[in-house]
Design a protein around this motif. Structure first.
Motif, PDB file in Angstrom:
ATOM      1  N   ARG A  15       0.829  -1.210   0.000  1.00 20.59           N
ATOM      2  CA  ARG A  15       0.000   0.000   0.000  1.00 20.59           C
ATOM      3  C   ARG A  15       0.863   1.259   0.000  1.00 20.59           C
ATOM      4  N   ARG A  16       2.004   1.212   0.675  1.00 16.46           N
ATOM      5  CA  ARG A  16       2.907   2.371   0.696  1.00 16.46           C
ATOM      6  C   ARG A  16       3.604   2.563  -0.636  1.00 16.46           C
ATOM      7  N   GLU A  17       4.069   1.449  -1.206  1.00 18.25           N
ATOM      8  CA  GLU A  17       4.922   1.525  -2.390  1.00 18.25           C
ATOM      9  C   GLU A  17       4.198   1.238  -3.698  1.00 18.25           C
ATOM     10  N   GLY A  18       2.997   0.640  -3.622  1.00 15.29           N
ATOM     11  CA  GLY A  18       2.272   0.289  -4.826  1.00 15.29           C
ATOM     12  C   GLY A  18       2.659  -1.055  -5.398  1.00 15.29           C
ATOM     13  N   LYS A  19       3.861  -1.549  -5.048  1.00 15.90           N
ATOM     14  CA  LYS A  19       4.360  -2.809  -5.583  1.00 15.90           C
ATOM     15  C   LYS A  19       5.327  -3.422  -4.584  1.00 15.90           C
ATOM     16  N   VAL A  20       5.420  -4.746  -4.546  1.00 17.17           N
ATOM     17  CA  VAL A  20       6.429  -5.444  -3.752  1.00 17.17           C
ATOM     18  C   VAL A  20       7.161  -6.418  -4.666  1.00 17.17           C
ATOM     19  N   THR A  21       8.426  -6.689  -4.357  1.00 20.43           N
ATOM     20  CA  THR A  21       9.195  -7.659  -5.130  1.00 20.43           C
ATOM     21  C   THR A  21       9.555  -8.839  -4.246  1.00 20.43           C
ATOM     22  N   VAL A  22       9.703  -9.999  -4.865  1.00 18.23           N
ATOM     23  CA  VAL A  22      10.062 -11.200  -4.120  1.00 18.23           C
ATOM     24  C   VAL A  22      11.426 -11.015  -3.455  1.00 18.23           C
ATOM     25  N   GLU A  23      12.390 -10.520  -4.201  1.00 14.35           N
ATOM     26  CA  GLU A  23      13.742 -10.356  -3.650  1.00 14.35           C
ATOM     27  C   GLU A  23      13.759  -9.331  -2.527  1.00 14.35           C
ATOM     28  N   GLY A  24      13.055  -8.225  -2.712  1.00 15.14           N
ATOM     29  CA  GLY A  24      13.033  -7.190  -1.678  1.00 15.14           C
ATOM     30  C   GLY A  24      12.392  -7.674  -0.391  1.00 15.14           C
ATOM     31  N   LEU A  25      11.292  -8.416  -0.504  1.00 11.51           N
ATOM     32  CA  LEU A  25      10.619  -8.934   0.683  1.00 11.51           C
ATOM     33  C   LEU A  25      11.452 -10.014   1.369  1.00 11.51           C
ATOM     34  N   ALA A  26      12.113 -10.866   0.584  1.00 10.90           N
ATOM     35  CA  ALA A  26      12.955 -11.908   1.180  1.00 10.90           C
ATOM     36  C   ALA A  26      14.070 -11.286   2.003  1.00 10.90           C
ATOM     37  N   ALA A  27      14.683 -10.209   1.472  1.00  9.82           N
ATOM     38  CA  ALA A  27      15.742  -9.525   2.216  1.00  9.82           C
ATOM     39  C   ALA A  27      15.182  -8.832   3.449  1.00  9.82           C
ATOM     40  N   HIS A  28      14.007  -8.244   3.300  1.00  7.81           N
ATOM     41  CA  HIS A  28      13.387  -7.511   4.412  1.00  7.81           C
ATOM     42  C   HIS A  28      13.072  -8.443   5.578  1.00  7.81           C
ATOM     43  N   PHE A  29      12.522  -9.627   5.271  1.00  9.74           N
ATOM     44  CA  PHE A  29      12.096 -10.544   6.328  1.00  9.74           C
ATOM     45  C   PHE A  29      13.159 -11.581   6.688  1.00  9.74           C
ATOM     46  N   GLY A  30      14.224 -11.686   5.870  1.00  4.67           N
ATOM     47  CA  GLY A  30      15.250 -12.673   6.145  1.00  4.67           C
ATOM     48  C   GLY A  30      14.770 -14.101   5.928  1.00  4.67           C
ATOM     49  N   VAL A  31      13.958 -14.295   4.884  1.00  2.79           N
ATOM     50  CA  VAL A  31      13.452 -15.628   4.566  1.00  2.79           C
ATOM     51  C   VAL A  31      13.786 -15.943   3.114  1.00  2.79           C
ATOM     52  N   THR A  32      13.469 -17.153   2.680  1.00  2.00           N
ATOM     53  CA  THR A  32      13.812 -17.568   1.325  1.00  2.00           C
ATOM     54  C   THR A  32      12.855 -16.965   0.302  1.00  2.00           C
ATOM     55  N   LEU A  33      13.312 -16.957  -0.947  1.00  2.00           N
ATOM     56  CA  LEU A  33      12.462 -16.487  -2.037  1.00  2.00           C
ATOM     57  C   LEU A  33      11.207 -17.340  -2.149  1.00  2.00           C
TER      58      LEU A  33
END
Length: 257
Positions: A15-33
């Motif tokens: 909602r803040r950014e309009g889009k999320v990426t798999v790689e960005g979220l994986a890095a953010h949460f420290g989990v796998t793709l």
């Protein structure tokens, strides 16, 4: 972090950014793709997000995000956009401000302007500017949309046609890649089109999340406007088009950049 905690935060980021990426979220949460892909699949199946290559976006649809939620999204970016827009609004003019949280942010920045006549179909704008003694306020009338304080319908459009505004500042729900301004409510669209016809100069205020959203009803094109105030660079093709149209683009730096 468990799935039940990740997914609400994923939606907040979208909602803040309009889009999320798999790689960005994986890095953010420290989990796998693969973990993030499962989260995005679950959210897409629930209708909360729409999968695109490499990530997900807010879903296209026929209904807007709830007003309370829209008001809380990207507040600092909207303030920056509103300040840049208000700096271009002189004292002593007739001005129209329409429905939307971005135009409400502009109204907040006009509290110390002088000798303005502001016409609006936004009850929130009227209330914001009521404390400015240098501002004459005219409310259009029309059917009240309780969800956001907007006034829509034929009466609003008829009132607008009685004026010729020096400047109109409008918002939109989405901005298509070809530069079309889009909205969800056809009655609001007809009012917005009346505003544009009755204004000598027109500004659009819209944050970057609108670049990745869609809505079913067309208001106008950026080609029809004088200036566009936003908080992120436009896609290259659209930026080039704005140059060819003579539509000035003013980009405010977002606080988190």
């Amino acid at each position: 972090m468990s799935q039940s905690f990740r997914q609400p935060e994923i939606l907040d980021i979208a909602r803040r950014e309009g889009k999320v990426t798999v790689e960005g979220l994986a890095a953010h949460f420290g989990v796998t793709l693969q973990t993030i892909r499962r989260d995005l699949t679950d959210l897409a199946e629930a209708g909360r997000l729409e999968r695109v290559h490499g990530g997900a976006v807010l879903p296209s649809g026929t209904t807007n995000i709830e007003y309370g939620e829209r008001r809380s999204l990207n507040q600092e970016a909207k303030r920056a956009i509103a300040r840049a827009c208000a700096d271009q609004i002189p004292n002593g003019i007739s001005l129209f401000l329409n429905i939307g949280t971005s135009t409400e942010a502009v109204a907040e920045e006009l509290k110390h302007h002088e000798n303005l006549m502001v016409v609006t179909n936004n009850m929130n704008v009227a209330n914001i500017l009521a404390g400015n003694p240098g501002c004459e306020i005219i409310v259009t009338g029309g059917q009240l949309r309780r969800s956001d304080g907007g006034l829509i319908g034929n009466l609003a459009a008829e009132t607008i046609r009685k004026f010729k505004f020096d400047l109109a500042v409008i918002g939109c729900s989405a901005l298509d890649r070809d530069g079309d301004l889009l909205d969800f409510d056809i009655q609001e669209v007809s009012v917005s089109q009346a505003i544009l016809r009755q204004s000598r100069k027109t500004f659009l205020v819209s944050d970057h999340t609108k670049f990745s959203r869609s809505a079913p009803a067309r208001i106008a094109s950026l080609a029809d406007l004088d200036a566009f105030f936003t908080d992120a660079p436009l896609p290259p093709g659209l930026a080039t088009a704005c140059q060819s149209w003579g539509t000035r683009v003013v980009t405010s730096v977002r606080p988190d950049t």
